[in-house]
Design a protein around this motif. Sequence first.
Motif, PDB file in Angstrom:
ATOM      1  N   LYS A  52       0.814  -1.220   0.000  1.00 46.69           N
ATOM      2  CA  LYS A  52       0.000   0.000   0.000  1.00 46.69           C
ATOM      3  C   LYS A  52       0.851   1.275   0.000  1.00 46.69           C
ATOM      4  CE  LYS A  52      -3.985  -2.113   2.309  1.00 46.69           C
ATOM      5  NZ  LYS A  52      -4.860  -2.108   3.510  1.00 46.69           N
ATOM      6  N   VAL A  53       2.093   1.159   0.469  1.00 46.48           N
ATOM      7  CA  VAL A  53       2.967   2.341   0.506  1.00 46.48           C
ATOM      8  C   VAL A  53       4.088   2.212  -0.535  1.00 46.48           C
ATOM      9  CG1 VAL A  53       2.441   2.799   2.926  1.00 46.48           C
ATOM     10  CG2 VAL A  53       4.378   1.336   2.358  1.00 46.48           C
ATOM     11  N   GLU A  54       3.767   1.555  -1.633  1.00 46.32           N
ATOM     12  CA  GLU A  54       4.755   1.260  -2.672  1.00 46.32           C
ATOM     13  C   GLU A  54       5.511   2.511  -3.121  1.00 46.32           C
ATOM     14  OE1 GLU A  54       6.880  -1.409  -4.837  1.00 46.32           O
ATOM     15  OE2 GLU A  54       5.139  -1.983  -3.656  1.00 46.32           O
ATOM     16  N   MET A  55       4.834   3.639  -3.152  1.00 49.96           N
ATOM     17  CA  MET A  55       5.435   4.856  -3.675  1.00 49.96           C
ATOM     18  C   MET A  55       6.263   5.600  -2.626  1.00 49.96           C
ATOM     19  SD  MET A  55       4.378   4.631  -6.726  1.00 49.96           S
ATOM     20  CE  MET A  55       4.927   6.210  -7.354  1.00 49.96           C
ATOM     21  N   HIS A  56       6.184   5.187  -1.377  1.00 52.04           N
ATOM     22  CA  HIS A  56       6.889   5.897  -0.305  1.00 52.04           C
ATOM     23  C   HIS A  56       8.121   5.094   0.112  1.00 52.04           C
ATOM     24  CE1 HIS A  56       3.439   8.614   0.137  1.00 52.04           C
ATOM     25  NE2 HIS A  56       2.688   7.525  -0.004  1.00 52.04           N
ATOM     26  N   THR A  57       9.258   5.494  -0.391  1.00 49.41           N
ATOM     27  CA  THR A  57      10.505   4.748  -0.185  1.00 49.41           C
ATOM     28  C   THR A  57      10.860   4.601   1.286  1.00 49.41           C
ATOM     29  OG1 THR A  57      11.320   5.589  -2.298  1.00 49.41           O
ATOM     30  CG2 THR A  57      12.930   4.602  -0.807  1.00 49.41           C
ATOM     31  N   GLU A  58      10.733   5.691   2.043  1.00 48.15           N
ATOM     32  CA  GLU A  58      11.108   5.637   3.460  1.00 48.15           C
ATOM     33  C   GLU A  58      10.229   4.660   4.227  1.00 48.15           C
ATOM     34  OE1 GLU A  58      11.575   9.193   5.695  1.00 48.15           O
ATOM     35  OE2 GLU A  58      12.717  10.217   4.130  1.00 48.15           O
ATOM     36  N   LYS A  60       8.609   2.069   3.001  1.00 46.37           N
ATOM     37  CA  LYS A  60       8.963   0.708   2.568  1.00 46.37           C
ATOM     38  C   LYS A  60      10.214   0.220   3.285  1.00 46.37           C
ATOM     39  CE  LYS A  60       9.143  -0.335  -1.729  1.00 46.37           C
ATOM     40  NZ  LYS A  60       9.436  -0.233  -3.177  1.00 46.37           N
ATOM     41  N   GLU A  61      11.218   1.098   3.360  1.00 50.86           N
ATOM     42  CA  GLU A  61      12.473   0.711   4.012  1.00 50.86           C
ATOM     43  C   GLU A  61      12.253   0.452   5.497  1.00 50.86           C
ATOM     44  OE1 GLU A  61      15.139   3.866   3.123  1.00 50.86           O
ATOM     45  OE2 GLU A  61      15.578   3.143   1.061  1.00 50.86           O
ATOM     46  N   HIS A  62      11.374   1.259   6.115  1.00 46.58           N
ATOM     47  CA  HIS A  62      11.084   1.055   7.531  1.00 46.58           C
ATOM     48  C   HIS A  62      10.386  -0.283   7.758  1.00 46.58           C
ATOM     49  CE1 HIS A  62       9.236   2.786  11.491  1.00 46.58           C
ATOM     50  NE2 HIS A  62      10.191   1.892  11.711  1.00 46.58           N
ATOM     51  N   ILE A  63       9.429  -0.617   6.898  1.00 42.69           N
ATOM     52  CA  ILE A  63       8.729  -1.904   7.002  1.00 42.69           C
ATOM     53  C   ILE A  63       9.701  -3.061   6.801  1.00 42.69           C
ATOM     54  CG2 ILE A  63       7.017  -3.395   5.884  1.00 42.69           C
ATOM     55  CD1 ILE A  63       5.365  -0.861   5.348  1.00 42.69           C
ATOM     56  N   ASP A  64      10.595  -2.918   5.830  1.00 42.20           N
ATOM     57  CA  ASP A  64      11.598  -3.968   5.594  1.00 42.20           C
ATOM     58  C   ASP A  64      12.477  -4.175   6.828  1.00 42.20           C
ATOM     59  OD1 ASP A  64      10.694  -4.448   3.044  1.00 42.20           O
ATOM     60  OD2 ASP A  64      12.175  -3.149   2.070  1.00 42.20           O
ATOM     61  N   GLN A  65      12.804  -3.057   7.503  1.00 39.48           N
ATOM     62  CA  GLN A  65      13.625  -3.157   8.713  1.00 39.48           C
ATOM     63  C   GLN A  65      12.853  -3.873   9.826  1.00 39.48           C
ATOM     64  OE1 GLN A  65      15.043   0.594  10.202  1.00 39.48           O
ATOM     65  NE2 GLN A  65      15.996  -0.307  12.014  1.00 39.48           N
ATOM     66  N   ILE A  66      11.569  -3.554   9.953  1.00 40.16           N
ATOM     67  CA  ILE A  66      10.735  -4.221  10.968  1.00 40.16           C
ATOM     68  C   ILE A  66      10.644  -5.720  10.675  1.00 40.16           C
ATOM     69  CG2 ILE A  66       8.405  -4.407  11.922  1.00 40.16           C
ATOM     70  CD1 ILE A  66       8.062  -1.409  11.378  1.00 40.16           C
ATOM     71  N   LEU A  67      10.465  -6.073   9.401  1.00 40.93           N
ATOM     72  CA  LEU A  67      10.388  -7.484   9.019  1.00 40.93           C
ATOM     73  C   LEU A  67      11.673  -8.220   9.362  1.00 40.93           C
ATOM     74  CD1 LEU A  67       8.586  -7.153   5.558  1.00 40.93           C
ATOM     75  CD2 LEU A  67       7.769  -8.516   7.496  1.00 40.93           C
ATOM     76  N   GLU A  68      12.798  -7.587   9.065  1.00 40.53           N
ATOM     77  CA  GLU A  68      14.093  -8.217   9.321  1.00 40.53           C
ATOM     78  C   GLU A  68      14.333  -8.392  10.815  1.00 40.53           C
ATOM     79  OE1 GLU A  68      18.866  -7.441   8.447  1.00 40.53           O
ATOM     80  OE2 GLU A  68      17.351  -6.290   7.352  1.00 40.53           O
ATOM     81  N   GLU A  69      14.100  -7.327  11.583  1.00 40.83           N
ATOM     82  CA  GLU A  69      14.344  -7.396  13.022  1.00 40.83           C
ATOM     83  C   GLU A  69      13.297  -8.259  13.727  1.00 40.83           C
ATOM     84  OE1 GLU A  69      14.668  -3.446  14.554  1.00 40.83           O
ATOM     85  OE2 GLU A  69      16.488  -2.990  13.416  1.00 40.83           O
TER      86      GLU A  69
END
Length: 492
Positions: A52-58, A60-69
């Motif tokens: 849903k936030v495909e266009m918002h890079t920051e 997306k990166e925050h979600i990726d960090q949450i997924l990883e951690e």
Amino acid sequence: MLQQADVTAERKSGFSDFTPSLEFELTRRQVEKGVQEMWWYTCDQLHQLRKKVEMHTEAKEHIDQILEEGLDHTRVIQYDMTKLSKLDGLGTWREQEAADLSNLVQRRLHDLQNPPDCSKAKKLVCNLNKGCGYGCQIHHVVYCFIVAYGTKRTLILKSRGWRYNKNGWEDVFRPLSDSCISPNGNTHSHWPGTNDTQVLDLPIIDTLSQRPPFLPLAIPKDLSDRLTRLHGDPAAWWVGQFLKYMLKPQPKTQDMLDNLAETLGFQKPIVGVHVRRTDKVGTEAAFHSIDEYMGHVESYFTTLKMTQPDVVKRVYLASDDPTVITEAQKKFPDYTFIGDSNIARTAAVATRYTDASLKGIIADVHFLSLTDHLVCTFSSQVCRIAYEIMQSFHPDASGFFRSLDDIYYYGGQNAHNQRVRFPHTPRRSDELSLIPGDIVGIAGNHWDGYSKGMNRRTRQNGLYPSYKVEEVVDIADFPIYADNQNQKGRGA
């Protein structure tokens, strides 16, 4: 205090003279399951949010960090839960109890299959040649064997002209009996017959009328307390005991497996991956890319590296599509893949019922069951057999798998039910309303925090949170077997 200190020291040194309570073991496993379900839910929701936030890079990166951690956090909790399951002698008790229970069942099966006088023994006749593939036929024999156990009859397996080997079962595996192989008797009837009928012919499970209560996923009442305390999937353990008795290889079969293990360089730690393609895809199962399988393999080895930093990432790869091995080697060069493309070629539909194909499928099931973790589709009978056999190699291997589609089931099984622990008010139109005590017939786990099933009280079908239910173990009144009291295991 001194006595308590001695007991604690003894437990730490690896000796166990106690038995944990059933409630403790059930709760411990429920926590393990809950942690996994919570992560599947969180992961799925974050992936949906990411789209849903495909266009918002920051974002997306925050979600990726949450997924990883979050995944790392989950792995640490699972590591601690595994450690907890072995502390204070629990691991030693589990090893002892698993061995004792297995020995008990194996003695019963041996005595059942070797009656004092074969000419007077009650028998159950089973025809091996069910019109299906190897995995299906093996499960057919297990079903026959369970019915034989449940009726206290010696199982007679008719296997001459077997589509996989014309010489029959005994050309590949050891006979199911050392002394009783004749199907003859004074009285003969088709199932169900009567208790006085000496010989009964059993049909395939699909056409069985007057279904007995002890079909899978049922376990015997006299073993239920011990088994539900020991194991997270008692039905799979129970089926695995019949496979353990049945699949004892003839010397030439054992030589084939030993030679292949040496040739392939099979060694642990290793993950088993079974990729079923050809005739199953589009009919009984969906297509899954090798990348999807390997994502779960990578997750397993990442967890293992917490305790074994220098682990070699090995995979035993079995498939009926020979191109899968080549594709995997190309895409994942940091892995050591062990497999035989010739086995995959013989597993193709056109060559499935040949001697080479039989050796190949026996080898695949054998090595898959010896792996430390399975990644596969439980819609495949081959993978379910490997999972069932795996239970006989470990005290509790109920969590040593990741299925890309179905939950564990047995073809033709009785109902698989779960009991609601906590109430649930639907948040969406496709969710079930639940109150504590409701019985839900589970159809499948979506591996996203939700399962699908039917509330047997309301007769509604829909989704429900997996963490709000617990398994209902199907316990049936099998016959009581008179075990030698001097040989009975701990806790019997």
